[in-house]
Write a protein that holds these residues in place. Structure first.
Motif, short mmCIF file in Angstrom:
data_model
loop_
_atom_site.label_atom_id
_atom_site.label_comp_id
_atom_site.label_asym_id
_atom_site.label_seq_id
_atom_site.Cartn_x
_atom_site.Cartn_y
_atom_site.Cartn_z
N ASN A 35 -84.00 -46.67 -17.25
CA ASN A 35 -83.07 -45.69 -16.70
C ASN A 35 -82.43 -44.82 -17.76
N ALA A 81 -90.33 -42.60 -13.73
CA ALA A 81 -90.93 -42.96 -12.45
C ALA A 81 -92.36 -43.46 -12.64
N HIS A 86 -80.92 -42.19 -14.05
CA HIS A 86 -80.71 -42.88 -12.79
C HIS A 86 -80.97 -41.99 -11.57
N HIS A 87 -80.68 -40.70 -11.70
CA HIS A 87 -80.76 -39.83 -10.53
C HIS A 87 -82.17 -39.36 -10.20
N THR A 105 -84.88 -40.25 -8.62
CA THR A 105 -85.49 -41.17 -7.66
C THR A 105 -86.87 -40.68 -7.27
N ASP A 106 -87.67 -41.58 -6.70
CA ASP A 106 -88.99 -41.18 -6.22
C ASP A 106 -88.87 -40.08 -5.17
N GLU A 107 -87.84 -40.16 -4.33
CA GLU A 107 -87.66 -39.16 -3.27
C GLU A 107 -87.39 -37.78 -3.85
#
Length: 285
Positions: free
Chosen positions: A210, A199, A229-230, A232-234
């Motif tokens: 990734n 990230a 891949h999993h 994420t920024d969230e």
């Protein structure tokens, strides 16, 4: 009463993966090392691990000295930081060949071997350092800044994490892989560190990676590639937000396990009978 900020507690306005990892291992270890900053025990594995990182960095940046010379200078540089009046711990197990376990002598035999195996892997694997406009991504520094999903009145609007990525490689297949170098005997069970690095690389460097891997120096072979891949920024914002909330609320639960035997702050930890440097909130002393 308003809660203290992370910066007020730790002296830093952002977190690192190592601090997050410390907290997840044991809240009390985090408090002792990151807030109270107690004097930690010394260990040869810390000297050896840092020496390997330093020597391999010099190698990857084109230092053409003999590998043994790179190792010697890197080791001496780190060894000079030790306080020789205090004990220095050795890792591993005692054996007939190494009755003092993984002490300075062990590291100065095996450390150069680790470095040579790394150089051989670099020469034969086809993995090349990722570069951008001539800049090699070696010890690449980043600061990841994400919106804080916690909308509490005293929550910070943003949360940030800083770090240094050991290497970013390109495989012969053209895949970009984030690699962290490890000198321990066990590969980390989780890829969270690599996910945070991905990230940070994506945000600061504009590079999409990734895939990640832990290069295990004791094996000296192509690392196992992991999917990132999993991350994420969230997801990372959620984890970092919970971490920040726990620190600011001063929730530091000790996690007593067999690993306490190797903990560098155990002599100061009340959970294993050490002498705590601060007054506990439930103490009448």
């Amino acid at each position: 009463m308003p809660r203290p900020t992370v910066e007020e507690l730790t002296g830093r306005n952002s977190v690192s993966y190592s601090s997050l990892d410390t907290f997840m291992q044991c809240g009390e270890k985090y408090r002792l090392s990151r807030i109270h900053r107690v004097t930690e025990e010394q260990a040869y594995w810390m000297v050896g691990g840092t020496a390997f990182h330093t020597a391999s960095e010099w190698f990857d940046k084109g230092d053409d000295r003999h590998l043994s010379d790179l190792w010697r200078e890197a080791w001496e540089k780190e060894y000079a930081n030790l306080d020789l009046s205090r004990p220095i711990r050795s890792g591993g197990r005692a054996s007939k060949a190494w009755p003092n376990k993984e002490d300075a002598a062990w590291w100065n035999v095996h450390g150069p071997q680790f470095l040579e195996a790394y150089a051989n892997w670099r020469a034969t694997s086809g993995w090349e350092i990722y570069t951008d406009q001539g800049h090699p991504f070696i010890e690449y520094e980043f600061t990841l800044v994400l919106p804080n999903p916690d909308k509490s009145e005293d929550a910070s609007p943003e949360i940030s994490a800083q770090g240094f990525i050991d290497r970013v490689f390109v495989t012969p297949d053209g895949e970009v892989v984030i690699v962290d170098l490890k000198t321990g005997s066990r590969e980390p069970a989780a890829s969270t560190q690599l996910g945070i690095y991905a990230a940070g690389l994506r945000q600061r460097g504009g590079v999409i990676a990734n895939l990640g891997a832990y290069y295990m120096a004791r094996k000296g072979e192509s690392p196992r590639i992991l999917s990132l891949h999993h991350y994420t920024d969230e997801l990372l914002a959620y984890w970092l937000s919970m971490f920040e909330d726990s620190i600011r609320s001063e929730r530091f639960l000790p996690h007593v396990t067999a690993m306490c035997q190797t903990c560098m702050v155990a002599p100061h930890c009340y959970a294993v009978g050490g002498r705590s440097p601060y007054k506990l909130p439930f103490s009448n002393d």
